[in-house]
Scaffold this motif. Structure first.
Motif, mmCIF file in Angstrom:
data_model
loop_
_atom_site.group_PDB
_atom_site.id
_atom_site.type_symbol
_atom_site.label_atom_id
_atom_site.label_comp_id
_atom_site.label_asym_id
_atom_site.label_seq_id
_atom_site.Cartn_x
_atom_site.Cartn_y
_atom_site.Cartn_z
ATOM 1 N N ALA A 1 36.143 14.151 10.510
ATOM 2 C CA ALA A 1 37.216 15.140 10.443
ATOM 3 C C ALA A 1 36.698 16.548 10.228
ATOM 4 O O ALA A 1 37.431 17.509 10.413
ATOM 5 C CB ALA A 1 38.162 14.765 9.321
ATOM 6 N N SER B 1 27.994 32.709 16.357
ATOM 7 C CA SER B 1 28.664 31.421 16.608
ATOM 8 C C SER B 1 28.706 31.060 18.081
ATOM 9 O O SER B 1 28.856 29.903 18.433
ATOM 10 C CB SER B 1 30.115 31.472 16.119
ATOM 11 O OG SER B 1 30.161 31.598 14.740
ATOM 12 N N HIS C 1 30.656 35.769 13.936
ATOM 13 C CA HIS C 1 31.362 35.377 15.156
ATOM 14 C C HIS C 1 30.449 35.484 16.376
ATOM 15 O O HIS C 1 30.423 34.592 17.233
ATOM 16 C CB HIS C 1 32.603 36.259 15.341
ATOM 17 C CG HIS C 1 33.463 35.846 16.499
ATOM 18 N ND1 HIS C 1 33.381 36.439 17.738
ATOM 19 C CD2 HIS C 1 34.402 34.885 16.610
ATOM 20 C CE1 HIS C 1 34.254 35.866 18.560
ATOM 21 N NE2 HIS C 1 34.885 34.925 17.905
ATOM 22 N N VAL D 1 33.238 30.808 10.172
ATOM 23 C CA VAL D 1 32.597 29.518 10.397
ATOM 24 C C VAL D 1 33.661 28.427 10.545
ATOM 25 O O VAL D 1 33.528 27.494 11.332
ATOM 26 C CB VAL D 1 31.618 29.228 9.234
ATOM 27 C CG1 VAL D 1 31.262 27.753 9.173
ATOM 28 C CG2 VAL D 1 30.351 30.066 9.394
ATOM 29 N N LYS E 1 29.336 20.804 12.871
ATOM 30 C CA LYS E 1 28.910 21.778 13.866
ATOM 31 C C LYS E 1 28.202 22.946 13.171
ATOM 32 O O LYS E 1 27.263 23.534 13.709
ATOM 33 C CB LYS E 1 30.144 22.294 14.622
ATOM 34 C CG LYS E 1 29.830 22.904 15.963
ATOM 35 C CD LYS E 1 29.513 21.842 16.992
ATOM 36 C CE LYS E 1 29.131 22.410 18.327
ATOM 37 N NZ LYS E 1 29.980 21.964 19.428
ATOM 38 N N LYS E 2 28.691 23.284 11.993
ATOM 39 C CA LYS E 2 28.160 24.422 11.259
ATOM 40 C C LYS E 2 28.034 24.057 9.791
ATOM 41 O O LYS E 2 28.755 23.176 9.302
ATOM 42 C CB LYS E 2 29.109 25.621 11.401
ATOM 43 C CG LYS E 2 29.297 26.117 12.820
ATOM 44 C CD LYS E 2 30.233 27.313 12.854
ATOM 45 C CE LYS E 2 30.207 27.992 14.213
ATOM 46 N NZ LYS E 2 30.661 27.117 15.297
ATOM 47 N N MET F 1 39.497 34.026 13.458
ATOM 48 C CA MET F 1 39.013 35.210 14.149
ATOM 49 C C MET F 1 38.631 36.269 13.111
ATOM 50 O O MET F 1 39.290 36.390 12.087
ATOM 51 C CB MET F 1 40.109 35.790 15.056
ATOM 52 C CG MET F 1 40.463 34.905 16.223
ATOM 53 S SD MET F 1 39.051 34.658 17.333
ATOM 54 C CE MET F 1 39.028 32.870 17.386
ATOM 55 N N PRO F 2 37.585 37.045 13.385
ATOM 56 C CA PRO F 2 37.261 38.125 12.448
ATOM 57 C C PRO F 2 38.361 39.180 12.432
ATOM 58 O O PRO F 2 39.056 39.354 13.432
ATOM 59 C CB PRO F 2 35.947 38.692 12.989
ATOM 60 C CG PRO F 2 35.786 38.159 14.354
ATOM 61 C CD PRO F 2 36.667 36.966 14.519
ATOM 62 N N ARG G 1 45.937 21.957 8.111
ATOM 63 C CA ARG G 1 47.032 21.005 8.033
ATOM 64 C C ARG G 1 46.553 19.562 7.972
ATOM 65 O O ARG G 1 47.346 18.646 7.924
ATOM 66 C CB ARG G 1 47.964 21.207 9.234
ATOM 67 C CG ARG G 1 48.798 22.466 9.129
ATOM 68 C CD ARG G 1 49.530 22.774 10.409
ATOM 69 N NE ARG G 1 48.611 23.277 11.436
ATOM 70 C CZ ARG G 1 48.175 22.567 12.437
ATOM 71 N NH1 ARG G 1 48.569 21.324 12.601
ATOM 72 N NH2 ARG G 1 47.346 23.091 13.308
ATOM 73 N N SER G 2 45.243 19.371 7.968
ATOM 74 C CA SER G 2 44.739 18.001 7.923
ATOM 75 C C SER G 2 44.875 17.444 6.504
ATOM 76 O O SER G 2 45.118 18.167 5.554
ATOM 77 C CB SER G 2 43.282 17.979 8.371
ATOM 78 O OG SER G 2 42.526 18.796 7.516
ATOM 79 N N HIS H 1 34.321 19.876 10.842
ATOM 80 C CA HIS H 1 33.446 20.599 11.754
ATOM 81 C C HIS H 1 32.434 21.414 10.990
ATOM 82 O O HIS H 1 31.458 21.872 11.548
ATOM 83 C CB HIS H 1 34.276 21.520 12.656
ATOM 84 C CG HIS H 1 35.154 20.757 13.588
ATOM 85 N ND1 HIS H 1 34.704 20.265 14.775
ATOM 86 C CD2 HIS H 1 36.430 20.351 13.470
ATOM 87 C CE1 HIS H 1 35.680 19.609 15.383
ATOM 88 N NE2 HIS H 1 36.735 19.642 14.608
ATOM 89 N N MET I 1 40.420 29.401 14.906
ATOM 90 C CA MET I 1 41.705 28.805 14.520
ATOM 91 C C MET I 1 41.557 28.014 13.224
ATOM 92 O O MET I 1 40.762 27.093 13.133
ATOM 93 C CB MET I 1 42.176 27.814 15.596
ATOM 94 C CG MET I 1 42.313 28.439 16.967
ATOM 95 S SD MET I 1 43.688 29.583 17.107
ATOM 96 C CE MET I 1 42.856 31.142 16.896
ATOM 97 N N ALA I 2 42.290 28.332 12.236
ATOM 98 C CA ALA I 2 42.173 27.641 10.956
ATOM 99 C C ALA I 2 43.182 26.523 10.868
ATOM 100 O O ALA I 2 43.654 26.168 9.806
ATOM 101 C CB ALA I 2 42.371 28.620 9.818
ATOM 102 N N SER I 3 43.489 25.924 12.007
ATOM 103 C CA SER I 3 44.590 24.978 12.041
ATOM 104 C C SER I 3 44.262 23.692 11.301
ATOM 105 O O SER I 3 45.149 22.920 10.992
ATOM 106 C CB SER I 3 44.951 24.660 13.490
ATOM 107 O OG SER I 3 43.791 24.256 14.174
ATOM 108 N N SER I 4 42.957 23.463 11.048
ATOM 109 C CA SER I 4 42.610 22.228 10.353
ATOM 110 C C SER I 4 43.140 22.231 8.921
ATOM 111 O O SER I 4 43.046 21.255 8.223
ATOM 112 C CB SER I 4 41.101 22.005 10.368
ATOM 113 O OG SER I 4 40.460 23.112 9.812
#
Lengths: 677, 677
Positions: free
Chosen positions: A52, A340, A337, A371, A173-174, A375-376, A6-7, A54, A1-4
């Motif tokens: 903030a 991961s 993926h 990363v 994390k990565k 999703m691939p 929006r940060s 990952h 999820m590339a939702s970050s």
């Protein structure tokens, strides 16, 4: 999820050089660089350091100072192009920029010798003249050097260390270490293959020392074998090294057998080196992904790493002229993926090779997106190539000695069961001898040489008319083809009702007898003697053919001979032709080589008359998918090539039989005409 | 990455019932429910519908109205507990609540018959008396019913449809349908196994009709085979149905052969049903994950679905008494992560079974976290069980007929190669006959019955002294054990130098001859006749033993007989004992059953004297890992059990031989004493 995405905005700027955080300017004697922060893993719980981001990255344009005056594919832009594409695609602002620094001497010495450290650092004082003078020396090592080389190499190794420690600390994390020069060819005692320090190996040793992460998987998907990394951990069971690379029988860089599938580690590290050596160029997404699914991930399930480091060369990417493979950005995304999912997601991606700037940029972007949590992409339906399928099978069998999650299990060592075991070749040989006698009245031809008796006893038969018949077919082949289904993977048991022996000689022998030709039948499959494996380079097949030629064929009435090779028998036939050229030219009317998928044997290069004769009088039977059709040079050394529309070698001789029979009949009729002339 | 947790609050409340968005109250004749919104995929690009949520869910407590007055494991709280745990762990606020509605008649009829639709809807008018009266009928179908059943079942199916369409529209990338009653056992024409409508099948048909998503993978990890779903798409190549389930020879619900590994689809759908049928309970993370790695993901690579739907029963979870398996929440997370990589991440998770409330809650939470972008937890080092390894191997071989990414390839059909092929059993039989004659002077025993000749010709031999020797060993076994390594996975070729035949009879025969005992040697492996496979239920082994007993053993001088069975020969020996109890009791001094890992044959239950005799005079040789050690009942029906510390069946008889020889010698010496008495 590339939702970050929006940060809020990232805390780092966008300018390239402005982001270099390594203080000191290039400085050759820089092993006194500011010490890396000491980390006691236990004192820094991840929760305290949560932030903030990952995902982190390391990068410095200062590593671009290492460059070759003549230009070189391991060029400075390799890292800037990756930096730029990640920036342009809004990846960098979702990632934490991690500090980069030079590797410390004591860190490098965890992997390398003092002598290598000194040798690399001494490059700082090279003059232009020195560089010119030493070019040949470094060429031999596949290296170029520059006074800034030590600084760049130290930063590259230090960058991977910092990326790895940031993951170990739970700070991210990565992490992606966008570094050069690469490291995976650098051996403990030698720089080579564009590599000076083994960045990933050093980082793995450092993180083991400084954190609670002890079991490390290094996955090397660079198209070259990471000899240096494998060497660094060859006897170490705490670091599992897995490499996918072009191997081609040891003829692809870095060459030699160290990257072979039987090079599996030693001592306590036995089984902790896993090589997946592609036999040819051209591998693509399906081949790589299937190797991950069938070998790498099952082994990882069994190993359970605390941390995964990818030695991420992008030279297997579509478009890389050195790698000549076809891995797509989506393929790299899928591999990332899969990795991961290991180690609770703790992953470091460290750049190694990759020489097509467009390809490495697109590949690095795809990896980074995964990363970052995307999703691939969906791949089209894919199947692995036959070459990859065979390699994966064979690696799986080899590694099944060490990993329970792999199969098929290799057979038990013979010794333990010797009292009640019968070797299969012995059993089949007895069957064949019995069959030839019962069906065709064929007799065993005695061998009078001890080495040949040891290897070919009871494997040579002839029709009783061999001394008097003036037409003779000499048929060299191996055992029949035993095709089986395994019932149990644990015990190698054969599902006997679905298994059978294919004896390709049956039809030819029956026909020859009906036509009234004498036959000398030679099973060129040598018995293992002594119990060690035979080397494939030993030409026992040629030796037995020459022996039979000198001691039998030359004494018979046969003045019209056709030589027929099948499978490995083709090389034995060619060896006979080369060693007995004069008499072969006199009595042999034609040669049939049913090579199947084997390499087509070539005529001796130094005897043009023999080559011309062979060109005029031979047919080569190959399946339609044989590589010879991509090789016009070899094609020209043979006469007729029978391209049979059948990919299964087992059926080839059946489909080709009418053509073979026509050729032989033709040769024998022509021969009698020629014989009169 | 779960970074979207920082986004602004969700637009839905947290109260449970307040979130039910399906308007009409329970209404049995509700097939006139408000029509579902019509969607033309092309007219609604994903970008137009992009919103803050990547993941959606459907839920309604109205589905809890379907309940059983007596209580039942398929209980209403199954969905509320999942809802609650997702809510408590802040998952729901990161997910978009999708509307739930009843399935339309025309949607249900894409899968089901009008008759089934009517039958389910008619349940609305059930009285309490009707329910009581029909209990036995529904029990037979593994169902309970209630007047609200049709409403709940319609909502359940409609919920999965809406979840799937939301993914298809690009409104969310992934969705979790928290619904009940489950659906995967519901056949086109029948409700059964707690299921009324086949929620997932209907949703797959609807989404194919209403969107551009055409190729659908349904992955069913419910511990039961999803017979209804497999049936709905059995001849349909556009929907790939893969199920992992307890099978146990067809003796686990829903029973029968439809869930077997050879049930692979039909017509155009051949190869698009993939069953991974566990032979026993107790499977865990390693078994499931390895099945994913070696079968499911390679097939998915080749199939390339546009959408993945998980039929997510959680009854294989640790703690589920019905499933008796051990999949952990982390295991479900890893499987979800693997499936997430397909179809560009388009994934629907639809609840099926799962009856331990704690287990389904924990499992659903783990799945949801991965769906939301978290990495699955690190697993400890895991290896698959032997039973799972064998199953995975066998499924892989079976499915390799249809999927190029799987191996080993099964052998070519014999017919095409008949002219040059020799069946392996024929070859081994000839070898054995020859060996027995050459080594022990043993002679073929002629069979005078046509059916037996067809099946056992040249498989029975005896020592020449059989008529005169008063001690006789009758040895029933199958072919030697052929252990091979495959050189090539594409062509089933055997690596002959690493392959051998283990003939377990060798040592026993040599010893018996030296001791002066006569031997009757019977290979009870029947030739396939006619070419169809033999059914394992046909007792040909017993038939040949009885024939030999009546026509040879009874006519010899042998008054002291020991029966020895090995592998499948054990059943043949037991069959002889049961059929010829009187004369066996008179002349047989002892029985040796070297059963290996086969089932231990049991004595006939209706003859206590025979059982006592067998108990007193038999030894059973099994490896230390034989299941009999968990089965005290069977243990009691045998005399001495020799537990040999050797797991490989192949070596068992070698290790047991001194004990077997001691037992036989003992029996023969005692016998002569008894004989005198």
């Amino acid at each position: 999820m590339a939702s970050s995405s929006r940060s809020s905005g990232p805390p780092v700027g966008l300018g390239q050089d402005s982001m270099d955080v390594d203080g000191p300017a290039p400085n050759g004697s820089a092993n006194d660089a500011s010490p890396a922060p000491r980390l006691r893993a236990s004192s820094m719980p991840a929760t305290l350091r949560a932030n903030a981001y990952h995902v982190g990255y390391v990068y410095s344009s200062k590593m671009m100072s290492h460059s070759c005056v003549h230009g070189h594919c391991e060029q400075p832009e390799r890292i800037s192009r990756i930096f730029d594409i990640l920036n342009q695609n809004d990846c960098l602002k979702k990632m934490k920029r991690l500090p980069i620094r030079r590797v410390l001497r004591e860190e490098a010495l965890l992997v390398h010798s003092q002598a290598l450290w000194d040798k690399v650092l001494a490059l700082h004082s090279l003059t232009d003249q020195d560089i010119a003078d030493s070019e040949a020396y470094y060429n031999d090592l596949s290296l170029y050097v520059h006074p800034t080389t030590p600084y760049a190499a130290q930063l590259s190794a230090g960058g991977v260390i910092e990326a790895t420690l940031a993951v170990a600390r739970g700070e991210v994390k990565k992490a992606f270490a966008i570094v050069r020069p690469p490291g995976h060819h650098a051996e403990p005692d030698e720089h080579m293959g564009f590599c000076f320090f083994n960045n990933v190996s050093i980082a793995a040793k450092v993180v083991q020392l400084k954190s609670t992460l002890k079991r490390i998987l290094i996955l090397d998907w660079d198209v070259h074998h990471g000899n240096g990394t494998q060497r660094a951990f060859y006897d170490d069971p705490s670091v599992l090294y897995i490499s996918l690379h072009r191997y081609e029988g040891g003829n692809f860089y870095p060459n030699g057998p160290f990257g072979s599938m039987t090079s599996c580690g030693e001592g306590a590290g036995l089984g902790y080196s896993v090589n997946i050596p592609w036999p040819e160029k051209g591998m693509g997404d399906a081949d790589y992904i299937l190797a991950f699914q069938k070998i790498i991930m099952p082994i990882a399930l069994e190993f359970s790493p605390d941390l995964v480091i990818i030695s991420a060369g992008f030279d297997a990417a579509e478009g890389d002229d050195l790698g000549e493979c076809h891995v797509s950005p989506a393929g790299y995304a899928h591999m990332t993926h899969m990795l991961s999912s290991l180690a609770g997601g703790k992953l470091v991606v460290a750049l190694e090779g990759g020489y097509c700037l467009d390809a490495i940029a697109a590949s690095a972007l795809a990896v980074t997106r995964v990363v970052l949590g995307e999703m691939p992409p969906q791949l089209p339906p894919l199947t692995a190539s036959e070459a990859a399928t065979e390699t994966i099978w064979q690696v799986s069998a080899e590694q099944s000695k060490y990993w329970k999650n792999l199969d098929p299990k290799v057979c038990e060592p013979m010794e333990e069961l010797e009292q009640i075991a019968i070797s299969l070749p012995e059993l089949l040989k007895a069957h064949r001898q019995d069959y030839l006698f019962r069906t065709h009245g064929m007799l065993e031809v005695p061998l009078m040489s001890v080495p040949l008796i040891e290897r070919f006893n009871a494997q040579v038969s002839c029709t009783p008319d061999i001394m008097d018949n003036d037409t003779l077919i000499v048929f060299a082949h191996e055992f029949g083809n035993l095709a089986v289904e395994l019932d149990s993977v644990m015990f190698c048991n054969v599902r006997q009702e679905h298994s059978y022996l294919i004896d390709c000689s049956k039809e030819l022998l029956t026909w020859a007898k009906a036509e009234g030709y004498a036959v000398l039948d030679v099973n060129v499959y040598p018995k293992p003697f002594p119990k060690s494996k035979l080397k494939h380079t030993d030409d026992y097949g040629g030796a037995v053919m020459v022996y039979l030629w000198d001691n039998y064929v030359q004494l018979t009435a046969a003045r019209r001979v056709v030589l027929v090779g099948h499978g490995p028998g083709c090389n034995a036939i060619m060896s006979l032709i080369a060693q007995r050229a004069a008499s072969v030219l006199k009595t042999v009317e034609g040669v049939v080589q049913v090579v199947g998928l084997h390499n087509v044997p070539t005529t001796p290069p130094n005897t043009p008359s023999l080559r011309q004769w062979y060109f005029d009088n031979s047919i080569v039977v190959v399946p339609s998918n044989h590589p010879i059709f991509h090789d016009s040079k070899t094609m020209k050394k043979h006469g007729q090539v029978f391209r049979i529309d059948e990919e299964k070698p087992i059926k080839l001789i059946i489909k080709a039989m009418p053509g073979i029979q026509g050729f032989i009949k033709d040769k024998f009729s022509n021969a009698s005409v020629n014989g009169d002339a």
